[in-house]
Scaffold this active site. Sequence first.
Site, PDB file in Angstrom:
ATOM      1  N   ASN A  35       0.958  -1.077  -0.137  1.00 34.33           N
ATOM      2  CA  ASN A  35      -0.120   0.022   0.005  1.00 34.33           C
ATOM      3  C   ASN A  35       0.952   1.253  -0.107  1.00 34.33           C
ATOM      4  OD1 ASN A  35       0.539   0.754   2.668  1.00 34.33           O
ATOM      5  ND2 ASN A  35      -0.201  -1.206   3.296  1.00 34.33           N
TER       6      ASN A  35
ATOM      7  N   ASP B 274      -4.462  -9.831  12.743  1.00 32.12           N
ATOM      8  CA  ASP B 274      -4.884  -8.618  13.250  1.00 32.12           C
ATOM      9  C   ASP B 274      -3.946  -8.190  14.290  1.00 32.12           C
ATOM     10  OD1 ASP B 274      -6.061  -6.159  14.202  1.00 32.12           O
ATOM     11  OD2 ASP B 274      -8.046  -6.463  13.398  1.00 32.12           O
TER      12      ASP B 274
END
Length: 397
Positions: free
Chosen positions: A210, A308
């Site tokens: 990203n 996560d």
Amino acid sequence: MSDLYKKNIIIGMTGSIACYKVADLIKILIEKEAIVTIVMTKSSKNFITKTTMETLSGKDVIDDESWNISDNGINHINLTRKADLIIIVPSTANFIAKISNGIADDFLSTMCLARNCQLFIAPAMNKEMWNNPSTQRNIKQLILDNIKIIGPSYGKQACGEIGYGKLAEIEEISDEIISFFQPKLLKNKKILITAGPTIEPIDPIRFISNKSSGKMGYSIAKAAYEFGADVTLVTGPTNLKIPTNIKTYNVVTAVDMYQSVMRNIADIDVFISVAAVSDWKVLNYQNNKIKKNNTNNIPKIILDYNPDILYEVAKIKNKPFCVGFAAETENLKDYAYKKLIQKNIDLIIANIATDVMNSDKAKLMLIDSSEILDLPNSNKIEAARQVMKEISKKLKQ
Ligand SMILES: Cc1cc2nc3c(=O)[nH]c(=O)nc-3n(C[C@H](O)[C@H](O)[C@H](O)COP(=O)(O)O)c2cc1C
């Protein structure tokens, strides 16, 4: 107002080949609005002229001719009473030996002995001079005397040898000076920060990632360090310089980042997840480069969830104070609040992803269960300092 507005900083220069590097330091300090006074030893003037230093600092240089220039004739005392900080850069082995023994046989060493402010020393010398047991003994003594040593760094030296003894980078020295003037609101706190993107490989040369530059995470780490915290940084790949004064672990994938965080989480008071961790990893990674052929067989990438990290840290028994970042492109407040609740964290910092990624500016919103606080639009280090101030307040509640 700049970081060093009206701070009186004395730079003491001693006889090292690294004297020329002080020019860059003066430029940075003056840009940040410090009032800089240069004091030179006799020997340092063999390496750079007094005229050069006077031109750069815009003020008369103080040297061994300066004992009597103030009205009462005790200039070595008067100068330090106005100073907020004295830094010796570069510092010779000889000067270190003198200071560690309280010797006052020239203007600079006498002024250091007569000081009532903090003293920093940035050594520069040949590696054998640095490694010499007498220098090492003297450095230990200086640390015991509450004198901060910056560097030296490792690398190729002016004499051609390689080792420890090079003057620390000027940026590291100016960072330490700026840091000295920040409030120590997080002293004795251990803070773990993640930063940057993660990279999820598809084959040996292709990957999914990203646009995170790591700038916000690095600024948060820097601000936490400035505020006196013991900082650990776990960073994905970025183009930023690894901070020399912060314990840093380099990782590539989200799984690497998760493992590094879990290895370092014990005893941490505050965990700040700034990294843009890839939500998915590639399940069908290919060991060899996927070849393009001219058939209609376009390769399919199969994705699976990554751990996560923030959620897992927030589940730990006796969890640290957990802070998350939410970079969204829409419904900022709602999505951020949902994340705060879903992950069971203490604070979420929201920003618009397209504004913030790769930018030097940040416009942050701090949300917890009791309040929403809008911070002004500012550069990332200023925004990071605001964030750390708010976190230090919340830790006291
Ligand atoms: C070319 C040259 C380079 C030198 N570089 C250094 C140096 O980088 N570090 C150091 O500790 N001494 C260095 N020295 C030795 C110091 O200049 C010498 O010990 C001097 O007495 C230091 O005086 P001062 O500490 O009062 O400035 C160098 C000497 C010469 C001739």
